[in-house]
Scaffold this active site. Structure first.
Site, PDB file in Angstrom:
ATOM      1  N   PRO A 262     -17.138  16.094 -24.080  1.00 45.75           N
ATOM      2  CA  PRO A 262     -17.978  15.125 -23.238  1.00 45.75           C
ATOM      3  C   PRO A 262     -18.544  14.177 -24.090  1.00 45.75           C
ATOM      4  O   PRO A 262     -19.045  14.419 -25.095  1.00 45.75           O
ATOM      5  CB  PRO A 262     -18.949  15.829 -22.575  1.00 45.75           C
ATOM      6  CG  PRO A 262     -19.140  17.026 -23.328  1.00 45.75           C
ATOM      7  CD  PRO A 262     -17.758  17.277 -24.108  1.00 45.75           C
ATOM      8  N   GLY A 263     -18.807  12.759 -23.514  1.00 49.17           N
ATOM      9  CA  GLY A 263     -19.542  11.624 -24.278  1.00 49.17           C
ATOM     10  C   GLY A 263     -20.880  11.289 -23.252  1.00 49.17           C
ATOM     11  O   GLY A 263     -22.033  11.863 -23.701  1.00 49.17           O
ATOM     12  N   TYR A 304     -17.594  -3.748 -17.441  1.00 48.70           N
ATOM     13  CA  TYR A 304     -17.048  -3.004 -16.195  1.00 48.70           C
ATOM     14  C   TYR A 304     -17.847  -3.288 -14.943  1.00 48.70           C
ATOM     15  O   TYR A 304     -17.439  -2.445 -13.917  1.00 48.70           O
ATOM     16  CB  TYR A 304     -17.144  -1.521 -16.534  1.00 48.70           C
ATOM     17  CG  TYR A 304     -17.042  -1.082 -17.844  1.00 48.70           C
ATOM     18  CD1 TYR A 304     -15.298  -0.808 -18.283  1.00 48.70           C
ATOM     19  CD2 TYR A 304     -17.854  -0.747 -19.011  1.00 48.70           C
ATOM     20  CE1 TYR A 304     -15.226  -0.499 -19.447  1.00 48.70           C
ATOM     21  CE2 TYR A 304     -17.463  -0.199 -20.377  1.00 48.70           C
ATOM     22  CZ  TYR A 304     -16.120  -0.213 -20.477  1.00 48.70           C
ATOM     23  OH  TYR A 304     -15.756   0.077 -21.644  1.00 48.70           O
ATOM     24  N   CYS A 330     -25.821 -17.274 -25.025  1.00 53.61           N
ATOM     25  CA  CYS A 330     -25.442 -18.534 -24.312  1.00 53.61           C
ATOM     26  C   CYS A 330     -24.217 -18.217 -23.559  1.00 53.61           C
ATOM     27  O   CYS A 330     -23.029 -18.933 -23.848  1.00 53.61           O
ATOM     28  CB  CYS A 330     -25.022 -19.459 -25.474  1.00 53.61           C
ATOM     29  SG  CYS A 330     -26.548 -19.941 -26.273  1.00 53.61           S
ATOM     30  N   TYR A 359     -22.120   4.522 -24.939  1.00 56.79           N
ATOM     31  CA  TYR A 359     -21.361   3.297 -24.872  1.00 56.79           C
ATOM     32  C   TYR A 359     -22.232   2.079 -24.805  1.00 56.79           C
ATOM     33  O   TYR A 359     -21.989   1.074 -24.062  1.00 56.79           O
ATOM     34  CB  TYR A 359     -20.640   3.441 -23.779  1.00 56.79           C
ATOM     35  CG  TYR A 359     -19.478   4.667 -23.881  1.00 56.79           C
ATOM     36  CD1 TYR A 359     -18.455   4.882 -24.902  1.00 56.79           C
ATOM     37  CD2 TYR A 359     -19.582   5.766 -22.941  1.00 56.79           C
ATOM     38  CE1 TYR A 359     -17.765   6.070 -24.856  1.00 56.79           C
ATOM     39  CE2 TYR A 359     -18.753   6.845 -23.042  1.00 56.79           C
ATOM     40  CZ  TYR A 359     -17.841   6.912 -24.128  1.00 56.79           C
ATOM     41  OH  TYR A 359     -17.057   8.150 -24.188  1.00 56.79           O
TER      42      TYR A 359
END
Ligand code: LLP
Length: 404
Positions: A262-263, A304, A330, A359
């Site tokens: 798992p992350g 996402y 920008c 992430y």
């Protein structure tokens, strides 16, 4: 849990933007997996890509956690930090021959996900101990881009190709010590975890894979990102996982090790991005709160459409209004949140962007030449700066110095 008071103290002490990580929370997440999944052969390999902060990695190393790596760079970092090669798995995709050779030389187990790479391994590295990544054919994840199984993914060998795999393995006298699948990130349904496990197990027989030591079921355990989002019942899920695995081991005839990698589950909730609002602007129907960070430092909302909860630490009881919370880059799309109800935001208020541990920093960059924020940790009741942001002059000098 880090209190709002401690977060404001960190912002004051180290400046903003600032990534703040709760090390106690990360340890707690790691330990919780052993309670939820009561199987004595369970091993966790943290997905290093989620966050490579050194303080986090050292804390995990010290409590016995392994690592899932996806590039030679990650393998090098893991080894230099003192992780043992037996505690590292290398799951790259589309690797070059040179990358393969670089990692093979370290003795880290290679997890191979393409028939073509398997053939090259049989030809060039006969006799190797390897793991094989299959596509479990179950579509789940919090986003199309992070689903890693099914027809449209580049990952893993098709389950239907198992006979071809066995033939190549025999030809190259390869030793398949592990099988792997990873369904996706942020799995919405516990059933997807069970189904992927079963699909992988269905292709296993003692004749095909007589030397297995472990099955690796990837990562993807979901954590809530919205305040009212339901948490998966990990006690129920863990029990079911163990029952499925024990049934499998009985049929296989030997107790194997069970791996997860798992992350998000390990680090997402432990991270907070603290930013300061510097400009409030009324733009007809919208109120824009402009702050001193931007999408290169936390790209998930832009990339996402991900929701990250935002708290106004400086004015939690202010009158609720709708804001577009924008960065300093920008581009019009540089928004952390759109039309978000928030307690009144004033210039110089400190905002906390939640779930910034996974992430976020690791997917960051210096677009518009804004240095990545400093990183601090909170551990055993203490705040500590663990990486100082580059100054603008340092970033400029680095760019100039890197030119040949
Ligand atoms: N194992 C493999 C082989 C993976 O590819 C991944 C994630 C993991 C484990 C860990 O998955 P986790 O437990 O963190 O869901 N950048 C995206 C997520 C990409 C995940 C890539 N692979 C995001 O921010 O949502």
């Amino acid at each position: 849990m880090i209190s709002n008071k401690v977060m404001l103290e960190a912002a004051e002490k180290f400046g903003t933007p600032l990534f703040l990580y709760d090390i106690d929370k990360i340890r707690e997440c790691y330990n919780s997996l052993f309670k939820f999944i009561p199987y004595k052969g369970l091993k966790i390999h943290y997905a290093l890509k989620a966050n490579y902060n050194i303080a986090i990695l050292k804390a995990l190393r010290d409590i016995g956690c392994g690592l899932d790596t996806v590039s030679p760079g990650e393998v090098a970092l893991a080894l230099q930090l003192g992780f043992k090669k037996e505690d590292i798995i290398y799951t790259a995709n589309n690797m070059t021959d040179a990358e393969f050779a670089e990692v093979a030389a370290t003795g880290v187990v290679m997890n191979i996900g393409e028939l073509s790479r398997l053939e090259k391994t049989a030809r060039n590295y006969p006799g190797s101990r390897i793991c094989l990544r299959f596509n479990p054919d179950v579509k789940d994840g919090d986003n199309e881009k992070t689903m890693t199984a099914g027809d449209l993914t580049k990952f893993g060998i098709l389950l239907d190709d198992v006979e071809k795999v066995v033939e190549i393995v025999r030809k190259g006298d390869l030793h398949v010590v592990g099988l792997h699948e990873h369904t996706g990130s942020g799995l919405q349904k516990a059933e997807s975890v069970y189904q992927s496990m079963k699909n992988l197990m269905n292709i296993v027989t003692k004749e095909r894979f007589p030397e297995l030591e472990f099955l690796d079921f990837g990562g993807g355990f979901k954590v809530p990102y919205m305040p009212d989002e339901k948490r998966i019942d990990y006690v129920v899920m863990g029990r079911e996982i163990v029952s499925i695995f024990e049934d499998f081991c009985k049929k296989y005839g030997r107790d194997l090790k069970m791996y997860f990698e798992p992350g998000k589950y390990m680090v997402a909730e432990a991270g907070h991005l603290l930013v300061e609002v510097n400009t409030i602007k009324k733009n007809r129907s919208r109120i824009i709160a402009g702050c001193n960070s931007g999408f290169p430092q936390l790209i998930r909302p832009v990339m996402y459409g991900a929701y990250h909860h935002i708290v106004n630490l400086s004015n939690p009881d202010g009158e609720l209004q709708k804001y577009d919370i924008c960065g300093n880059i920008c581009e019009t799309g540089d928004r952390f949140a759109e039309e978000r109800m928030m307690p009144e935001i004033r210039e110089y208020d400190i905002l906390e962007i939640q779930n910034a541990g996974a992430y976020c920093y690791s997917m960051g960059g210096v677009y518009n030449l804004r240095p990545m924020p400093s990183e601090a940790v909170y551990a055993d009741g203490e705040l500590k700066l663990v990486r100082k942001a580059q100054s603008n002059a340092e970033l400029a000098s680095e760019i100039i110095a890197s030119a040949l």
